[in-house]
Design an enzyme around this catalytic site. Sequence first.
Site, PDB file in Angstrom:
ATOM      1  N   GLU A 218      39.933  43.042  32.775  1.00  0.00           N
ATOM      2  CA  GLU A 218      39.523  43.218  34.184  1.00  0.00           C
ATOM      3  C   GLU A 218      38.025  43.020  34.379  1.00  0.00           C
ATOM      4  O   GLU A 218      37.342  43.878  34.955  1.00  0.00           O
ATOM      5  CB  GLU A 218      39.981  44.595  34.693  1.00  0.00           C
ATOM      6  CG  GLU A 218      41.494  44.774  34.560  1.00  0.00           C
ATOM      7  CD  GLU A 218      41.992  46.160  34.942  1.00  0.00           C
ATOM      8  OE1 GLU A 218      41.181  46.998  35.371  1.00  0.00           O
ATOM      9  OE2 GLU A 218      43.202  46.399  34.799  1.00  0.00           O
ATOM     10  N   ASN A 259      42.406  39.663  29.771  1.00  0.00           N
ATOM     11  CA  ASN A 259      43.532  40.193  30.548  1.00  0.00           C
ATOM     12  C   ASN A 259      43.020  40.642  31.922  1.00  0.00           C
ATOM     13  O   ASN A 259      41.915  41.183  32.033  1.00  0.00           O
ATOM     14  CB  ASN A 259      44.101  41.403  29.778  1.00  0.00           C
ATOM     15  CG  ASN A 259      45.415  41.919  30.304  1.00  0.00           C
ATOM     16  OD1 ASN A 259      46.350  41.163  30.505  1.00  0.00           O
ATOM     17  ND2 ASN A 259      45.499  43.230  30.524  1.00  0.00           N
ATOM     18  N   HIS A 295      51.070  43.307  38.362  1.00  0.00           N
ATOM     19  CA  HIS A 295      51.468  44.493  39.128  1.00  0.00           C
ATOM     20  C   HIS A 295      51.728  43.988  40.545  1.00  0.00           C
ATOM     21  O   HIS A 295      50.803  43.888  41.363  1.00  0.00           O
ATOM     22  CB  HIS A 295      50.356  45.542  39.120  1.00  0.00           C
ATOM     23  CG  HIS A 295      50.064  46.076  37.756  1.00  0.00           C
ATOM     24  ND1 HIS A 295      50.976  46.830  37.047  1.00  0.00           N
ATOM     25  CD2 HIS A 295      48.969  45.976  36.954  1.00  0.00           C
ATOM     26  CE1 HIS A 295      50.453  47.171  35.870  1.00  0.00           C
ATOM     27  NE2 HIS A 295      49.245  46.659  35.792  1.00  0.00           N
ATOM     28  N   GLU A 322      51.807  43.383  32.084  1.00  0.00           N
ATOM     29  CA  GLU A 322      51.990  44.741  32.612  1.00  0.00           C
ATOM     30  C   GLU A 322      52.945  44.715  33.805  1.00  0.00           C
ATOM     31  O   GLU A 322      52.688  45.330  34.843  1.00  0.00           O
ATOM     32  CB  GLU A 322      50.636  45.347  33.031  1.00  0.00           C
ATOM     33  CG  GLU A 322      49.619  45.397  31.909  1.00  0.00           C
ATOM     34  CD  GLU A 322      48.287  46.033  32.298  1.00  0.00           C
ATOM     35  OE1 GLU A 322      48.199  46.691  33.353  1.00  0.00           O
ATOM     36  OE2 GLU A 322      47.313  45.870  31.515  1.00  0.00           O
ATOM     37  N   ASP A 324      55.266  45.172  36.746  1.00  0.00           N
ATOM     38  CA  ASP A 324      56.027  46.095  37.588  1.00  0.00           C
ATOM     39  C   ASP A 324      55.959  45.560  39.008  1.00  0.00           C
ATOM     40  O   ASP A 324      55.019  44.867  39.377  1.00  0.00           O
ATOM     41  CB  ASP A 324      55.551  47.555  37.479  1.00  0.00           C
ATOM     42  CG  ASP A 324      54.059  47.753  37.681  1.00  0.00           C
ATOM     43  OD1 ASP A 324      53.421  46.917  38.357  1.00  0.00           O
ATOM     44  OD2 ASP A 324      53.517  48.754  37.182  1.00  0.00           O
TER      45      ASP A 324
END
Length: 387
Positions: A218, A259, A295, A322, A324
């Site tokens: 990030e 990432n 996400h 990750e 979701d």
Amino acid sequence: MKNLAALVALATTLVSSAHAVAVWGQCGGIGWTGGTTCDAGNTCTVLNPYYSQCLPSTTTAPPPPPPPPTSVSTSTTTTSTPTGPAPPTGTGLDAHMKAKGKIYWGTAADQNRFSNAQDSAVTIAQFGQLTPENSMKWDATENTRGVFTFSQADALVAYAQQHNMVVRAHTLVWHSQLPSWVSAINDKATLTSVIQNHIANVAGRYAGKVRSWDVCNEIFNEDGTFRSSVFYNVLGTSFVSIAFQAARAADPNAKLYINDYNLDSANAKLQAVVNLVKQTNSGTKLIDGIGTQMHLSAGGAGGAQAALQLAASAGVEVAITELDIVNAAPNDYVAVTKACLAVPACIGITSWGVRDPDSWRASSNPLLFDANFNPKPAYTAVIQALS
Ligand code: 9MR
């Protein structure tokens, strides 16, 4: 004679019960050396090549109450007795992904999750890769300068090894979950050696035991400029090569990743990641992969394939790290799955947790399993998409 007969009967009972595996316990699979016969009323069922499990036999009613679970990890935490339904039978997400030529379908985990016997059963049956959700972050591993804590991270790696799962290690240089002693550093030499020491110790400890590392996490703003952080503010962009060089030295065979989130379409942030990877790798290859967290919002999967293609244009492997999705709409999950299948550089998908209540955004029910570890419609849709 009567006593002798009773003794023989008792011995026979003891021998058979000593070897029988309790309900929910492992009873087979590659590398398994334990018992292969289940307690009465249960059947040893192949869930994937690495794991067979004693499940209640459908023909026996009512099944016996489950005994305390067998040991599930190196955890010192007490395991809970399973009370819910059996996890889905048949081959799981990871086996389906591998059958499509990908490397894994994984999940975020840590000891607080897999010490729960039901969580562990689903994790083992469904996933082939683990990402430590919190245990390898800076605040967990070096909260005080020079004092390293590895108990939780060690437990995650041991559990993964025990169950033949690969590890995506996460994460070395991140502005968040960063101890205040790091944020307070304001000179280049100190921060450089602190980064190098942190990475040498943490990545060095797991060298040869993890498939990949999220080295920088990030580091960009949405417009593609660098995020303000102690790393960028003190060292400028050089912190990227400092970190990747240290990680390469600590674990030469790990795939080293950058990432980030919101890389869900071919947008300015993703373009900045691609540009940085190309620039950093123009001499010696330092960055091996781009991780896109995904996400997602409901209906947010439409740009996934174009995004994966743009990431792949940097000449590195790509992973969905990750995943979701708000409300776990089956269509969105299928779109993400098919996007990975369609892009050769996409090596795998990681769900950010097993069941909804354990998600970092639990109120949006974004995962593939519900509170009782039952598979949701999105799970079934993904399996179909992979079949
Ligand atoms: O899921 C993680 C949650 O348990 C932590 O409280 C949180 C703290 O920052 O981090 C969550 O994981 C994050 C991941 O490490 C990096 N990308 C965003 C994830 C969700 O916040």
